[in-house]
Write an enzyme that holds these catalytic residues in place. Structure first.
Site, PDB file in Angstrom:
ATOM      1  N   GLY A   1     -24.931 -23.533 -25.715  1.00 43.46           N
ATOM      2  CA  GLY A   1     -25.666 -24.234 -24.675  1.00 43.46           C
ATOM      3  C   GLY A   1     -25.500 -23.505 -23.361  1.00 43.46           C
TER       4      GLY A   1
ATOM      5  CB  THR B   1     -27.512 -19.094 -17.577  1.00 38.58           C
ATOM      6  OG1 THR B   1     -27.568 -17.702 -17.284  1.00 38.58           O
ATOM      7  CG2 THR B   1     -28.774 -19.516 -18.315  1.00 38.58           C
TER       8      THR B   1
ATOM      9  N   GLY C   1     -17.457 -11.393 -18.478  1.00 35.50           N
ATOM     10  CA  GLY C   1     -17.470 -12.788 -18.908  1.00 35.50           C
ATOM     11  C   GLY C   1     -17.119 -13.664 -17.724  1.00 35.50           C
TER      12      GLY C   1
ATOM     13  CD  GLU D   1     -12.532 -19.489 -21.317  1.00 36.36           C
ATOM     14  OE1 GLU D   1     -11.977 -20.289 -22.063  1.00 36.36           O
ATOM     15  OE2 GLU D   1     -12.378 -18.258 -21.415  1.00 36.36           O
TER      16      GLU D   1
END
Ligand SMILES: Cc1cc2nc3c(=O)[nH]c(=O)nc-3n(C[C@H](O)[C@H](O)[C@H](O)COP(=O)(O)OP(=O)(O)OC[C@H]3O[C@@H](n4cnc5c(N)ncnc54)[C@H](O)[C@@H]3O)c2cc1C
Ligand code: SF4
Lengths: 326, 732
Positions: free
Chosen positions: B463, B624, B692, B695
């Site tokens: 998602g 996003t 990345g 997180e």
């Protein structure tokens, strides 16, 4: 969940007749009942759907508001007459649940919703209310949300309804129908203290149908407020709540009607706190005295002692807003 | 490469399918003749089963069969490398290691029949008093042997000497509670056998892990197990590892001779797919009078189950982030009768919370602005390895964040800022989380004779936007318009990929796509320059650019040929597959600023404003990426102010196994969240300069909220969640 039979009723009398069956239960919005059945907390052989009964009306007159038992929480909360004459009621309803739940949930069902005590809501844990004699897991367990007033050594669950707290402050009357005919029960006498029988929560007889509520309009000079303290901004039950109707004239309290949620197994009244206010000037010392009177005799458990200062602070916060004090 | 496809704010390409219901999640898979499984869970936390009676359940309408440890086949415990972290498979013997452990599975024709029969299974236990309270077990804490993430007792320099040299020392103990992931979609397994071949529709963050674990548990060859996961309704780590229900469902489907679908109930998710373990943390930080850190000692203690000892609240922030010569970071475990813990989005969040809060305490002790304190301890290198970061714009994050928030107007004195009905607090903290550094992913690129591309990789989209950003990367590298590229995922028949976890998808899958697409593009260029009929005939391949579906000579956009005509002439598709290659460990950081309002009368806290500025390397998709930052901040509000799973100390059971007992923020709890990005490519990242990021944005916000509460009320609340009762206790 176990299978059950489903029968719609087409009149209050027919509903009451169907409810003579021992394991039958009324279903209105189903927002509480179905959860309890899915979780195996309650089992009923038959559900009697009462949604077609002509009990949805809201009538506002000069001196009272009459609510049909099947009026939805959202219908009542948004009703212009209710908002004008009984803003406390509207506030308490809007402080409860979510818009989606309020659209579905009925006033009658709200009064009879069951406690959120998690030991009660898990059908496999000891709980005297669900299974008399099995013990109360909350007494020595996780009891942050439990009662500090009015509990017993068998049960310290709190009643979760915000509406019932407001109705208690407003001195409303519940009207019912049973095989013995109609009757009226003051809300203040409707709920039972847990004592040795926490499974018995109200004075209703088996199969007795709530038909509506009669709520006297508050004195036009009175001010009112519902304050709900909880762990997030909305969509959560009260940690503590206060419903207050207070009339102040020339700085002196003439009338005070208070009720508290989240602190006791039933909507909690404190005549002592009311007496500490009436006839006195509404200043800090009076407010503090009322708070002390309210919590006299409170019993803190391992995790819920904070409710004792919190409910006094909540009361003070409400009273501070009255009589032009803020 | 064509400009513009990467970096834009592009709405999720699967958004329409999701909001119209066209997206088929695991439980939506249409499998002919599927029966329904329902788990029966242990109601004791420690003990053994002494009697089982399944007769009534077996006789109930629609029941296919009821399986228990007495009737289950023996299953091999899959190795931890498959992501199966639990060190036992339930329903293999009578032992109970935690409450909510599967003891039986009822399989029936319909879900309702299975649910009804499940209540009829009678299980009797012989139980012992469980130990589930961390505080009671601190005396038994031990340092587990090094895990996959290295040592649990990390030492750099000599903290004794560092503390001796300090001008100021702060000591603090922080605790964070047990928390759960609560994805909207609970875990699902639909298992269908055809002979000795197994197809599993699974809601998982790692189809390869699931395939490997099933293969080992059931003793079947890898090629006989296919796992399919086109969509995941949120995972947050819950679906990263492999859990017993998946293995058990596949095993009973074989026994039952019918496909079986098992959807965990919400209540079951609280004991079936891991949790963020509670922590008890002590910190001692020493600093010189000018704010430079001289030593950090950080001990984090967390429960582990009886059979594993994985610690997931890891201490990277303490070890890596700030310039400090003397650091000791110890991770201790206490064995309790609890289910296996695992990772939850931002495993570094709990330790970051304690570190960033204690730094705020230090800034008070030093009377030094907390932003300035962090600037003085900024490090150009990874302090643990000494290696330079690929790029590091954290100082720019502090500066921009402070400016956007208006930090300069802050009166540092606690309790000094007010409005009509309460106290206002401003707090800040550093956001930082490792990203990637995992085995990576392969990708297969097929360029059709129509000049469109299909890219496939065995990854997952939780998602977060994997479909979207991988399509963007493919389009960018190939020089095709976005709509001419499709990205497909979630099938073990595709090239393998690491689990969608550890912020590893963009670096891992992204670089796999870059490698395959670069090779494929090279093949198309080679065809174009070798074809005498092509306008590019004879041009040096290095001089060819690609954009918008065309190949052209760099600097001469009109000398061009379309992908379509090159491929048409070639007459067959071009297919290229890249193998997985590990992506280097990245470190994505940011600075977070928060305003809270506290009503001192009733102790109510409201977060009023969040400003976060982040450095994730290059931003692939502003929309996003921004969503990740917003979601992180919202979760951090929950983390700090309300979330906790409560376990009854005597029963050892979760008493809050639903979204009524386990509170998460609702819209009314969420303020305006402003998100900014430095957006400068990390030259060390093979994924077009992107690191990345998923997180990072949950870290920092938690401590910034706590620091803001301190600034508002002048008291430090060191035990999360910061609820009203704690505020009132602090104020009275
Ligand atoms: C997520 C959630 C959050 C909630 N939050 C709050 C909150 O913050 N504050 C709050 O006050 N409430 C809250 N509620 C409770 C909600 O208000 C009640 O569930 C609802 O009012 C019950 O009404 P119902 O019509 O759905 O009752 P049902 O579920 O249909 O029935 C409940 C019970 O009442 C009986 N009953 C219903 N009508 C009658 C009648 N006329 N005569 C006799 N018996 C009857 C039924 O037999 C049943 O035992 C929440 C509920 C949910 C699901
Ligand atoms: S408090 Fe009441 S409802 Fe809760 S466990 Fe005890 S007896 Fe049951």
């Amino acid at each position: 969940m176990r299978a059950f039979a489903y029968t719609p009723a087409d009149s209050p009398e027919a509903a009451v007749r169907l409810a003579a069956e021992p394991q039958a239960r009324y279903i209105a919005g189903g927002t509480d009942l179905l959860n309890l059945m899915k979780d195996g907390v309650q089992q009923h052989d038959r559900l009697i759907d009462i949604n077609n009964l002509p009990l949805r009306e809201i009538t506002v007159s000069e001196d009272r508001v009459r609510l049909g038992a099947l009026a939805r929480m959202s219908d009542v909360a948004g009703h212009p007459g209710v908002r004008r004459r009984l803003p406390l009621l509207s506030q308490a309803l809007l402080a409860g649940a979510s818009p989606q739940v309020r659209n579905m949930a009925s006033i009658g069902g709200n009064l009879l919703q069951r406690t959120r005590c998690w030991y009660f809501r898990d059908s496999t844990m000891p709980c005297n209310k669900r299974e008399p004699g099995s013990g109360c897991s909350a007494l020595e367990g996780l009891n942050r949300w439990h009662a500090v007033l009015g509990g017993s050594d068998r049960c310290i669950a709190v009643h979760p309804s915000d509406l019932a707290v407001a109705l208690t402050a407003l001195d409303a009357t519940v009207t019912t129908l049973s095989a013995q005919g109609p009757r009226s029960i003051p809300v203040r006498e409707f709920y039972l203290s847990p004592g040795d029988t926490p499974d018995r929560e109200t004075v209703l007889r088996p199969g007795e149908l709530i038909t509506g509520l009669d709520v006297p309009a508050t004195d036009r000079s009175a001010e009112s407020r519902y304050l709900k303290v909880r762990d997030r901004a909305t969509f959560e039950f009260a940690v503590v709540s206060v419903a207050a109707v207070v009339a102040v004239r020339h700085g002196v309290v003439r009338q005070a009607s208070l009720a508290f949620g989240g602190v006791a197994p039933r909507p909690w009244r404190s005549p002592e706190a009311e007496q500490a206010l009436i006839g006195r000037p509404l200043h800090a010392a009076t407010v503090a005295a009322a708070g002390r009177a309210l919590v006299r005799g409170a019993i803190p458990r391992e995790h819920n002692g904070f409710k004792i200062p919190l409910v006094q602070r909540a009361l003070a916060d409400v009273l501070d807003g009255f009589g032009g004090r803020r | 490469m064509s400009a513009g496809v990467v970096g834009k704010a592009i709405a999720r390409v699967d958004g329409r399918a999701k909001v119209t219901g066209a997206a088929r999640y695991a439980a939506d898979a249409e499998v002919r003749g599927v029966a329904h499984g329902v788990l029966v869970m242990s109601t004791v936390a420690r003990g053994r089963i002494v009697a089982l009676d399944t007769r009534a359940a077996q006789a109930a309408p629609g029941v296919v069969d009821v399986y228990t440890h007495l009737t289950m086949p023996r299953l091999t415990v899959p190795a931890p490398t498959t992501g199966y972290f639990k060190r036992f498979v339930p329903m293999q013997d009578e032992n109970i290691q935690h409450a909510g452990q599967p003891v039986a599975i009822v399989v029936a024709r319909t879900l309702e029949e299975a649910q009804q029969a499940a209540v009829l299974v009678i299980v009797r236990y012989e139980s012992q008093t469980p130990q589930v309270v961390l505080a009671d077990g601190l005396g038994d804490a031990y340092v587990p042997a090094p895990g996959s993430d290295g040592t649990n007792d990390y030492v750099r320099g000599d903290t004794g000497a560092g503390l001796a040299a300090a001008g100021v020392i702060v000591d603090a103990t922080y605790t964070t509670p047990l928390q759960h992931h609560n994805p909207l979609e609970p875990s699902v397994t639909v298992a269908a056998w055809s002979g000795d071949r197994l197809t599993v529709h699974e809601s998982t963050q790692g189809i390869s892990n699931t395939q490997n674990a099933l293969m080992q548990a059931l003793g079947v060859p890898r090629e006989n197990v296919r796992v399919i996961t086109p969509f995941v309704g949120g995972g947050f780590g819950a679906k990263g590892p492999v859990w017993p229900h998946t293995l058990l469902t596949a095993a009973v489907a074989r026994l039952a001779g019918t496909p079986v679908k098992l959807v965990l109930t919400r209540a079951h998710t609280y004991t079936s797919h891991g949790h963020r373990a509670e922590t008890h943390q002590t910190l001692r930080i020493g600093a010189a009078r000018d704010g430079r850190l001289t030593a950090i000692e950080h001990v984090v203690t967390q429960p582990v189950s009886r059979s594993d000892e994985l610690v997931f609240n890891s201490s990277e922030p303490t070890r890596m982030l700030y310039a400090c010569p003397h650091v000791r970071s110890t991770q201790r475990a206490v064995r309790l009768d609890l289910p296996t813990a695992s990772f939850v989005r931002s495993p570094e969040a709990a330790t970051s919370h304690a570190l960033e809060s204690t730094l705020d305490e230090l800034s008070h002790a030093l009377q030094l602005d907390p932003v300035e304190l962090r600037l003085r301890n900024w490090s150009a290198v990874n302090q643990e390895t000494g290696a330079p970061h690929g790029s590091n714009f954290l100082r720019e994050c502090y500066e921009r964040g402070a400016a956007e928030f208006g930090w300069a107007r802050r009166d540092p004195r606690p309790g000094s800022m007010r409005d009509r009905d309460g106290l206002i607090g401003w707090g800040m903290a550093t956001a930082a989380h490792t990203a990637g550094g995992r085995p990576g992913a392969g990708a297969a690129v097929t360029i059709s004779v129509e000049g469109t591309a299909l890219i496939r990789s065995g990854t997952q989209d939780l998602g977060t936007g994997t479909y979207t950003v991988m399509q963007q990367i493919g389009a960018q590298v190939l020089g095709l318009p976005l709509h001419a590229v499709r990205f497909d995922l979630g099938d073990t028949n595709f090239p393998p990929a690491f689990a969608s976890a550890a912020s590893a998808t963009v670096p891992g899958v992204g670089s796999g796509v870059v490698r395959a697409a670069t090779t494929a593009r090279g093949r198309v260029v080679a065809l174009a320059v070798a074809d005498p009929r092509s306008p590019l005939y004879g041009v040096e391949p290095a001089r060819i650019s690609t954009a918008d579906g065309y190949l052209h000579v760099t600097g001469q956009p009109s000398r061009r040929v379309s992908y379509r005509s090159v491929l048409r002439r070639h007459g067959q598709p071009i297919e290229v597959t890249s193998d997985p290659a590990p992506a280097a460990l990245g470190y994505s950081t940011g600075a977070v600023f928060v305003e809270v309002h506290v009503d001192p009368a009733i102790g109510r806290i409201r977060v009023r404003r969040v400003v976060g500025v982040f450095d994730p390397g290059r931003v692939l998709n502003r929309q996003t990426a921004r969503s990740q930052a917003i979601g992180g901040a919202i979760w951090a509000i929950g983390f700090t102010l309300m979330e906790h799973t409560l376990i009854d100390p005597h029963l050892g059971r979760v008493v809050t196994p639903n979204l009524s007992g386990y509170l998460v923020p609702v819209n009314a709890d969420v303020p305006d969240i402003e998100v900014g990005f430095i957006d400068r490519p990390d030259p060390s990242s093979p994924a077009l300069g992107a690191r990345g990021f998923g997180e990072t944005p949950m870290t920092g916000v938690t401590a910034a909220i706590g620091n803001a509460v301190h600034h508002a009320i002048g008291k430090r609340i060191r035990d999360l969640p910061i609820t009203q009762d704690k505020v009132i206790a602090a104020l009275s």
